[in-house]
Structure formats: structure tokens, C-alpha cells
Design a protein around this motif. Structure first.
Motif, short mmCIF file in Angstrom:
data_model
loop_
_atom_site.label_atom_id
_atom_site.label_comp_id
_atom_site.label_asym_id
_atom_site.label_seq_id
_atom_site.Cartn_x
_atom_site.Cartn_y
_atom_site.Cartn_z
N PRO A 265 0.83 -1.21 0.00
CA PRO A 265 0.00 0.00 0.00
C PRO A 265 0.86 1.26 0.00
O PRO A 265 1.79 1.37 0.81
CB PRO A 265 -0.80 -0.12 1.31
N MET A 266 0.56 2.16 -0.90
CA MET A 266 1.35 3.38 -1.06
C MET A 266 0.52 4.62 -0.75
O MET A 266 -0.70 4.63 -0.96
CB MET A 266 1.90 3.46 -2.49
N PRO A 267 1.16 5.68 -0.25
CA PRO A 267 0.44 6.90 0.13
C PRO A 267 -0.01 7.71 -1.09
O PRO A 267 0.61 7.65 -2.15
CB PRO A 267 1.48 7.67 0.94
N TYR A 268 -1.09 8.45 -0.90
CA TYR A 268 -1.50 9.41 -1.93
C TYR A 268 -2.31 10.51 -1.26
O TYR A 268 -2.79 10.37 -0.13
CB TYR A 268 -2.31 8.73 -3.05
N GLY A 269 -2.48 11.61 -1.98
CA GLY A 269 -3.32 12.71 -1.52
C GLY A 269 -2.66 13.64 -0.52
O GLY A 269 -1.48 13.52 -0.19
N ILE A 270 -3.46 14.61 -0.05
CA ILE A 270 -3.01 15.58 0.93
C ILE A 270 -2.92 14.90 2.30
O ILE A 270 -3.89 14.31 2.76
CB ILE A 270 -3.98 16.78 1.02
N PRO A 271 -1.76 14.97 2.97
CA PRO A 271 -1.65 14.36 4.30
C PRO A 271 -2.39 15.16 5.36
O PRO A 271 -2.62 16.37 5.20
CB PRO A 271 -0.14 14.37 4.56
N VAL A 272 -2.76 14.51 6.45
CA VAL A 272 -3.44 15.15 7.57
C VAL A 272 -2.47 15.22 8.75
O VAL A 272 -1.91 14.21 9.16
CB VAL A 272 -4.71 14.38 7.97
N TYR A 273 -2.31 16.42 9.26
CA TYR A 273 -1.39 16.62 10.39
C TYR A 273 -2.06 16.19 11.70
O TYR A 273 -3.26 16.33 11.87
CB TYR A 273 -1.01 18.11 10.49
N TYR A 274 -1.25 15.63 12.62
CA TYR A 274 -1.75 15.30 13.95
C TYR A 274 -0.65 15.56 14.97
O TYR A 274 0.55 15.57 14.63
CB TYR A 274 -2.22 13.84 14.03
N GLU A 275 -1.03 15.75 16.20
CA GLU A 275 -0.08 15.93 17.29
C GLU A 275 -0.01 14.65 18.12
O GLU A 275 -0.98 13.90 18.22
CB GLU A 275 -0.49 17.11 18.18
N GLY A 276 1.17 14.43 18.72
CA GLY A 276 1.33 13.26 19.58
C GLY A 276 1.49 11.99 18.79
O GLY A 276 2.10 11.95 17.73
N MET A 432 5.83 9.40 -1.28
CA MET A 432 5.96 8.17 -2.07
C MET A 432 7.40 7.64 -2.00
O MET A 432 7.62 6.44 -1.78
CB MET A 432 5.55 8.43 -3.52
N ALA A 433 8.37 8.51 -2.18
CA ALA A 433 9.77 8.09 -2.11
C ALA A 433 10.10 7.56 -0.72
O ALA A 433 10.84 6.58 -0.57
CB ALA A 433 10.69 9.25 -2.47
N CYS A 434 9.56 8.20 0.31
CA CYS A 434 9.80 7.76 1.69
C CYS A 434 9.31 6.33 1.91
O CYS A 434 10.03 5.50 2.49
CB CYS A 434 9.09 8.69 2.68
N PHE A 435 8.10 6.03 1.45
CA PHE A 435 7.52 4.71 1.73
C PHE A 435 8.08 3.62 0.85
O PHE A 435 8.25 2.47 1.29
CB PHE A 435 5.99 4.78 1.63
N ILE A 436 8.39 3.92 -0.40
CA ILE A 436 8.98 2.89 -1.27
C ILE A 436 10.30 2.40 -0.67
O ILE A 436 10.53 1.19 -0.54
CB ILE A 436 9.20 3.44 -2.69
N THR A 437 11.17 3.32 -0.29
CA THR A 437 12.46 2.93 0.27
C THR A 437 12.29 2.28 1.64
O THR A 437 13.05 1.37 2.01
CB THR A 437 13.41 4.13 0.36
N ALA A 438 11.29 2.72 2.42
CA ALA A 438 11.05 2.12 3.74
C ALA A 438 10.61 0.66 3.61
O ALA A 438 11.08 -0.22 4.35
CB ALA A 438 10.00 2.92 4.49
N TYR A 439 9.69 0.38 2.68
CA TYR A 439 9.26 -1.00 2.44
C TYR A 439 10.44 -1.88 2.01
O TYR A 439 10.56 -3.04 2.43
CB TYR A 439 8.18 -1.04 1.37
N SER A 440 11.31 -1.32 1.17
CA SER A 440 12.46 -2.10 0.70
C SER A 440 13.41 -2.42 1.86
O SER A 440 13.93 -3.53 1.96
CB SER A 440 13.20 -1.33 -0.40
N ARG A 441 13.64 -1.44 2.71
CA ARG A 441 14.50 -1.70 3.88
C ARG A 441 13.89 -2.76 4.79
O ARG A 441 14.58 -3.65 5.29
CB ARG A 441 14.74 -0.40 4.66
N TYR A 442 12.56 -2.66 4.99
CA TYR A 442 11.89 -3.64 5.85
C TYR A 442 12.02 -5.04 5.25
O TYR A 442 12.29 -6.01 5.97
CB TYR A 442 10.41 -3.27 6.01
#
Length: 586
Positions: A265-276, A432-442
Motif C-alpha cells: 500500500p502506497m500513500p497518496y493525496g493531501i496528508p493530515v497533520y496530527y499531534e502526539g 511516495m519516495a519515503c515509503f517505497i524505500t522504507a518498504y524495501s529496507r523492511y
């Protein structure tokens, strides 16, 4: 396709300058030689001529940083003015050179008339085919192969080219012309392979859908998310450093990054900010989290944290213990999961983050198309397919903050390059670049963790095993020669020795020595043996670019294999006594 040959270090010691002694140009479409000369002025004169078919020229050099310096020097010395504007007037030129010295383009306007503008674009073919001419000829299975000449021969201004030198020049040009022609026939006409990959992907899903899926994010948000962007995972088990090992099995993942793009599963769209801390949200299942953490790697587990901007740790070091002093990290939900699996957490505080919608299959059409070409072809098409598969993810990581250099004239060196203020542009979609490389490392680390004691070395998409049979390995991983996402058996080294990340040597099943060492000059590889491959090895064959009177020369400088792995932190408690006895004999 064009190429310059210029005098080198030995002649520089005599003359105190350098100059172009050979120029060659070949037509990529027809493979006909356009120009052979001993004078760069002949090349510039050919550039300035209006084509009979009224099409402006596009010229490629393989490593524009070298050849382009001679062109810029010639322009500055012959009445041309450098411009920062996109639109050029007569006798103006512009350059696209990054602040790190990466050359992309020289654009020259010779004549700007009301009805006709003679404008030339010069590009770097290395950005399309990032290999040496020799490797390109072999990988593309071309009918020509790289030759050799004596670069140190004395060649004064006006030197008359020998027949073998002309043949050498034509061969280099023909290799690149044939390779580029294959790319262009596939419609890949952008400036870089990454740009070609992105353009092809947009065309397949439509530009409107691309804008919807991957909106341009605010640069402040982009900067925060970019902290979670990391590359491939390269790790040498410290216990095995500088040990001579026998029967080391090597496995590579078939298309590591593309397999994650297709299956996860890959990210898309405008992200939603959260605290904590992130709270479970089925609509926004992926997240990038800022944390403060104090931890120590678990017994028998591989370290996974590679701190960035943490002054207490080297950027090449994998963190084993924060020793009671928390560090701050920005990590994807995939990296966080890996950290929690591999470390004992003494303290963790969740600061803030961004969460994302996700979808599986965003890249199916693109990857299926290019992977089919890779599987069913050999030679040029297969190599192009590999480039297209492996370069799309990086384009999503394009940095919107861009700094450039521009040339100014210097009486001694001809051209010097000064930094311009950084400019803000649009990013593509860093999550997208963050998650592709993260999945590969995992994927890589989780696979290696299954064989903790037996993993010698891993790098991005490959693992090397020692002290374990192939049958045991292949009982726990999927092995297939071509299937995307499966592991491919690459061979067994009779003898293997790794000194540091990106630095190892082995004797293969055919008793041939192969040396992998980042920065090690090609000439030095010919002289090195398995026994001399060790810390402290020094070669004086490394080449570095230096700008001198007349242009650019390549100077020989020192290259040394330095020790970077510190064995004092090795956790030997995990290994059993009989293992320690065996390892101590290595």
C-alpha cells in the motif's frame, strides 16, 4: 553524439595548461560521422550553422561536466554572454548546473532573428545511461567495444590525429549513438532517465489522475516529511569484517523497489497533520511520525536506525545504543514498526506526524509493462527496462529547493563556477519516495533477520550468507530467477572478504577475482589480489577533476581503503560457544 579528447596530467606538468586535441561528432540516427577535427573551434563553427531542415541541434556528451567546461570557456572567450533567463538572444548561452557541480544542460543561441532562431541544446548522456562506455557496450550487446589509447602522449596545439586515434574516437561515439538511438526509439527523450520514467508514468495514468493522486505539497510540509526519506540499507556484520570466509552464497531481490511499488500500500493525496502519537485510522492507515527515543538493539537482532543530523553518531553508523540520551527521528510507519521489533525501548515520546490515505496498485500498469520487457528481452531493451523500473521512485523525491552554479570568466582558468541563491520550485511527492524505500529496507532487513548469525553483508537488494546451506536458505525465502519480488541465487563465492560497506572482494566459482569497492579506480582493480585487498591498500590511480588554464584535466590522486568498522561493539553473547570457536579461526 559528440566527444572531446584533451591533454592530461603529464602534458599539464610540461605546459601548465590543457587543450582539446580531438573532436568527434556522429549522427545518432544515421550513425554517420559528422565531424572529426583537432580544434574545438571547428566544433563550435559546426554548432552555429543553421541546419538545412530548419531544426535546431541537440548534442550529447557522455560526462558533460568534463567536456562542457571547454565549451563554456570557449564561449566566454569569444564574445558570448551567460544569461540566467530562459529566453536567449544572439550570442547568449545558459547553463543548468547544480550547486553540487552536476551538469545537465548548456543552451546556446547563435542567432536570434525575427523569423528564425539558431539555438543548440547540449545534454549529458550519462544522465540517461549512467555507465561507462565499456559497460554500455557490454550491457547493450553492441557490435562495437571500447578501445584504448595512450592519454599521456604529448600532443601540442595543432597535433595531427593518427588513424588509430580517429578509430578510437569513432568507436566511443558509435557506442553511445547506438545506445541512445534505442532509448529515443522508445520515446524516451527527456533530459534524464528519471524524467523519462516520470513522464512515461504520467502518460499511462493521465496527467489529471496524477495531479489528484500526488498533489504538490507546501514546501514547509515537504521539508518535514523529507526527514523520513532514506536510501538503501547497506550493512556489514562487524563480526565478519576483514575475515576470510569460504562458500558465501549471494542472493539478489528481483526489482526490489518496483516489487514494493506493485505489492504494498502506497500513500497518496493531501496528508493530515496530527499531534502526539498516531491513532489507528482506517481512512489514513499510513503515517510519518516524529519521535524522541532512547533504545538499545535487542540481543540477536540487526540494528536498523541510521541517525541523520545526530552529532553524537556518524552518518554511516547504525545505532546500537543511545546510552540514555534520547535522539529525535522522523520515520515512516514502516520504519517505526522495524524499530519496535529490533530494539528494547527505554523511552519513547511521540511528537507529531502526518497521516496518509493509501492504495495498492498505483503503479501496476507501469511496472507490468516495463517488467515484461525486462523478462522477455536481452541487450538494449532489457537494460532500458531496468533503468525505467529503478528510476521512477527517486523522481518522487525531487527536492523543491534547488541551488545552481553559473560560470564567470577568469583570465587564468577560463571559467569558474559560483553559487547562485537557492530557488524554490515544486516537489513531486516526497511521501511516495519515503515509503517505497522504507518498504524495501523492511523487506531486506526482515529477510536477513531470519538468518541473523549467517548474514555477512547486505546492500539495498542483496544478501550474502555464510555457514549455511542453500537448501536451508531457500526453504525460508522465495527463489526464482525472474519473478518480481522473488530472490535470485547469484552464485557462491569460494573465498569472500568484506572490509566495510560497499567494499568487498571474492573469488567466484570459476576462480575469477571480483572486487567491489566504491571509489576504487578501474586500473587499480587490475593490480589488486585477494591477499592485497585489505585495510591500508593504497592506489594512486584515482582521478579527480581540476580546472586549470585552458580547461579541465584529470589528476591522479591517492585512494586508500580505510577501516570504518569498529569491532568493539560486537554482540558476541548471542553466538553459541561452538560458533565463537569457529569464527575465531577465520
Amino acid at each position: 553524439m559528440a566527444d572531446f579528447e584533451a591533454t592530461g596530467e603529464e602534458q599539464y606538468k610540461i605546459d601548465g595548461s590543457t587543450h582539446v586535441w580531438a573532436v568527434g561528432v556522429i549522427d545518432i540516427e544515421t550513425e554517420e560521422t559528422v565531424l572529426i577535427s583537432n580544434d574545438i573551434a571547428d566544433f563550435m563553427n559546426w554548432l552555429s550553422k543553421d541546419n538545412h531542415n530548419h531544426k535546431n541541434k541537440e548534442v550529447f556528451f557522455h560526462n558533460l561536466k568534463y567536456d562542457g567546461d571547454f565549451i563554456v570557456k570557449f564561449l566566454l572567450e569569444n564574445g558570448f554572454k551567460h544569461s540566467r533567463e530562459r529566453a536567449l538572444y544572439s550570442n547568449e548561452f545558459s547553463t543548468l548546473i547544480s550547486d553540487t557541480g552536476t551538469w545537465y544542460e548548456i543552451k546556446i543561441c547563435f542567432h536570434a532573428l525575427k523569423t528564425r532562431k539558431v539555438e543548440v541544446k547540449i545534454h549529458d548522456s550519462y544522465k540517461l545511461l549512467p555507465f561507462s562506455e565499456e559497460k554500455i557496450a557490454k550491457a547493450f550487446k553492441l557490435t562495437v567495444s571500447k578501445g584504448e589509447i595512450d592519454y599521456d602522449r604529448y600532443r601540442p596545439v595543432g597535433y595531427q590525429l593518427q588513424e588509430y586515434e580517429v578509430d578510437y574516437l569513432k568507436t566511443d561515439l558509435l557506442i553511445m549513438a547506438q545506445a541512445l538511438k534505442v532509448q529515443m526509439n522508445k520515446g524516451l527523450t527527456k533530459m534524464t532517465i528519471g524524467s523519462n520514467a516520470l513522464a512515461d508514468y504520467k502518460q499511462r495514468i493521465s496527467k489529471d489522475k496524477f495531479k489528484y493522486l500526488f498533489p504538490v505539497l507546501d514546501n514547509i510540509i515537504d521539508a518535514d516529511l523529507r526527514h523520513a526519506y532514506r536510501g538503501g540499507h547497506t550493512y556489514l556484520q562487524p563480526f565478519y569484517a576483514n575475515k576470510i570466509l569460504e562458500n558465501v552464497h549471494s542472493y539478489d531481490k528481483n526489482s526490489m523497489h518496483p516489487s514494493q511499488m506493485k505489492n504494498m500500500p502506497m500513500p497518496y493525496g493531501i496528508p493530515v497533520y496530527y499531534e502526539g502519537e498516531y491513532k489507528n485510522d482506517p481512512d489514513y492507515p499510513l503515517f510519518i511520525q516524529s519521535i524522541e527515543i532512547d533504545c538499545k538493539v535487542k540481543k540477536g537482532y540487526l540494528p536498523t536506525i541510521q541517525p541523520r543530523n545526530a552529532f553524537r553518531f556518524a552518518t554511516t553508523e547504525f545505532l546500537e545504543d543511545t546510552k540514555g540520551e534520547p535522539i529525535q527521528l522522523f520515520v515512516t510507519s514502516i520504519d517505526l514498526m522495524l524499530i519496535l521489533e529490533h530494539y528494547d525501548i527505554h523511552y519513547i515520546q511521540y511528537l507529531e506526524g502526518f497521516k496518509f490515505r493509501s492504495h495498492i496498485g498505483l503503479f501496476d500498469e507501469y511496472i507490468d509493462y516495463w517488467y515484461h520487457i525486462k523478462e522477455t528481452n536481452t541487450g538494449p531493451l532489457r537494460e532500458i527496462a531496468k533503468l525505467m523500473l529503478n528510476n521512477l521512485y527517486g523522481k518522487f523525491g525531487t527536492n523543491p529547493i534547488r541551488a545552481r552554479k553559473e560560470p564567470i570568466y577568469d583570465k587564468t582558468k577560463g571559467a569558474v563556477y559560483v553559487n547562485l541563491p537557492a530557488e524554490e520550485g515544486d516537489a513531486v511527492y516526497i511521501p511516495m519516495a519515503c515509503f517505497i524505500t522504507a518498504y524495501s529496507r523492511y523487506d531486506l532487513i526482515s529477510t536477513a533477520q531470519k538468518f541473523y548469525k549467517n548474514v555477512v553483508y547486505m546492500d539495498t537488494d542483496s544478501i550474502k550468507f555464510y555457514g549455511i546451506s542453500r537448501e536451508v536458505i531457500e526453504a525460508q525465502i522465495e527463489v526464482h530467477d525472474t519473478k518480481i519480488g522473488a530472490w535470485k541465487y547469484e552464485g557462491t563465492a569460494k573465498m569472500f572478504k568484506a572490509l566495510r560497506p560497499k567494499t568487498y572482494a571474492y573469488i567466484d566459482e570459476n576462480d575469477e577475482l571480483d572486487v567491489k569497492c566504491a571509489g576504487l579506480p578501474k586500473k587499480a582493480k587490475k593490480d589488486i589480489t585477494f591477499d592485497t585487498f585489505q585495510y591500508g591498500f593504497v592506489s594512486k590511480e584515482k582521478l579527480e577533476i581540476k580546472r586549470v588554464k585552458g580547461g579541465t584535466i584529470l589528476l591522479k590522486t591517492k585512494f586508500e581503503i580505510k577501516k570504518q568498522v569498529d569491532n568493539k561493539h560486537i554482540d558476541t553473547e548471542y553466538f553459541e560457544d561452538e560458533d565463537i570457536d569457529i569464527f575465531n579461526q577465520l
